[in-house]
Design a protein around this motif. Structure first.
Motif, mmCIF file in Angstrom:
data_model
loop_
_atom_site.group_PDB
_atom_site.id
_atom_site.type_symbol
_atom_site.label_atom_id
_atom_site.label_comp_id
_atom_site.label_asym_id
_atom_site.label_seq_id
_atom_site.Cartn_x
_atom_site.Cartn_y
_atom_site.Cartn_z
ATOM 1 N N LEU A 53 1.284 -1.112 0.594
ATOM 2 C CA LEU A 53 -0.015 0.274 0.253
ATOM 3 C C LEU A 53 0.819 0.904 0.204
ATOM 4 O O LEU A 53 0.889 2.388 -0.824
ATOM 5 C CB LEU A 53 -1.308 0.026 1.068
ATOM 6 N N GLY A 54 2.394 1.101 0.407
ATOM 7 C CA GLY A 54 2.828 2.434 0.783
ATOM 8 C C GLY A 54 3.189 2.954 -0.254
ATOM 9 O O GLY A 54 4.001 3.608 -1.139
ATOM 10 N N TYR A 55 3.915 1.433 -0.997
ATOM 11 C CA TYR A 55 4.827 1.080 -2.129
ATOM 12 C C TYR A 55 3.523 2.165 -3.301
ATOM 13 O O TYR A 55 4.105 2.915 -4.205
ATOM 14 C CB TYR A 55 4.687 -0.056 -2.731
ATOM 15 N N GLY A 56 2.627 2.015 -3.093
ATOM 16 C CA GLY A 56 1.528 2.495 -4.389
ATOM 17 C C GLY A 56 1.477 4.062 -4.454
ATOM 18 O O GLY A 56 1.285 5.019 -5.128
ATOM 19 N N LEU A 57 1.271 3.928 -2.040
ATOM 20 C CA LEU A 57 1.242 5.754 -2.484
ATOM 21 C C LEU A 57 2.381 6.055 -3.029
ATOM 22 O O LEU A 57 2.141 7.697 -3.515
ATOM 23 C CB LEU A 57 1.048 5.696 -0.716
ATOM 24 N N ALA A 58 4.176 5.819 -3.121
ATOM 25 C CA ALA A 58 4.921 6.446 -3.724
ATOM 26 C C ALA A 58 4.769 6.777 -5.217
ATOM 27 O O ALA A 58 4.964 7.841 -5.447
ATOM 28 C CB ALA A 58 6.146 5.941 -3.292
ATOM 29 N N TRP A 59 3.829 5.915 -5.492
ATOM 30 C CA TRP A 59 3.550 6.197 -7.545
ATOM 31 C C TRP A 59 2.495 6.950 -6.899
ATOM 32 O O TRP A 59 3.010 7.612 -8.341
ATOM 33 C CB TRP A 59 3.472 4.553 -7.656
ATOM 34 N N ILE A 60 1.550 7.027 -6.858
ATOM 35 C CA ILE A 60 0.795 8.533 -7.329
ATOM 36 C C ILE A 60 1.807 9.711 -6.358
ATOM 37 O O ILE A 60 1.070 10.835 -6.588
ATOM 38 C CB ILE A 60 -0.422 8.201 -5.276
ATOM 39 N N TRP A 61 2.510 9.979 -5.500
ATOM 40 C CA TRP A 61 3.126 10.974 -5.086
ATOM 41 C C TRP A 61 4.179 11.293 -5.960
ATOM 42 O O TRP A 61 4.097 12.195 -6.580
ATOM 43 C CB TRP A 61 3.887 10.960 -4.148
ATOM 44 N N VAL A 62 4.699 10.369 -6.789
ATOM 45 C CA VAL A 62 5.609 10.388 -8.460
ATOM 46 C C VAL A 62 4.617 10.832 -8.990
ATOM 47 O O VAL A 62 5.096 11.893 -10.187
ATOM 48 C CB VAL A 62 6.490 9.523 -8.359
ATOM 49 N N ALA A 63 3.460 10.265 -9.583
ATOM 50 C CA ALA A 63 2.636 10.984 -10.519
ATOM 51 C C ALA A 63 2.029 12.349 -10.538
ATOM 52 O O ALA A 63 1.281 13.036 -11.322
ATOM 53 C CB ALA A 63 1.829 9.748 -10.373
#
Length: 134
Positions: A53-63
């Motif tokens: 889930l944290g990994y996904g939030l990191a992708w969203i932050w990048v996006a």
């Protein structure tokens, strides 16, 4: 290229968050062919789900960044690639997984090179824009 990279980053983030939440809530239930798990495996799956889930939030932050940080994309894509590679020893030791896990492994090995390529192209586009303004 930057638009495609942004779109792909959003998809990676949303999918990873959704998978993480599903596994936190349901343990092994969302795993095709996963069967039931003992308490230790269930605990491990839910722990790694929180990290995912944290990994996904990191992708969203990048996006959400403009321009998209290439170093962030490469780090996250590298982790995904490592995850795909990590499935290979499991296949060798435990046997062939469910077909869906093979599809996921294919995505985990194919998407990172695309992300690397898109982040490099996006970096070049950003540098060209700066050069034109300068």
């Amino acid at each position: 290229m930057a638009g495609l990279l942004k779109w792909l980053s959003w998809i990676m983030g949303i999918a990873s968050v959704a998978i993480g939440v599903a596994h936190i809530a349901s343990g092994m239930d969302p795993v095709p062919g996963g069967g039931s798990a003992n308490a230790t495996v269930d605990s491990l799956v839910r722990f790694f789900a929180a990290i995912f889930l944290g990994y996904g939030l990191a992708w969203i932050w990048v996006a959400r960044q403009s321009p998209i940080p290439s170093k962030g994309v490469r780090a996250l894509a590298g982790l995904l690639f490592l995850g795909g590679l990590s499935r290979l020893p499991s296949w060798a030791e435990a046997g062939r997984p469910n077909w869906f896990q093979l599809v996921l492994m294919g995505l985990e090995l194919a998407l990172p090179p695309l992300c690397f390529w898109l982040s490099t192209a996006s970096e070049r586009e950003a540098a060209d824009r700066v050069a034109v303004r300068g």
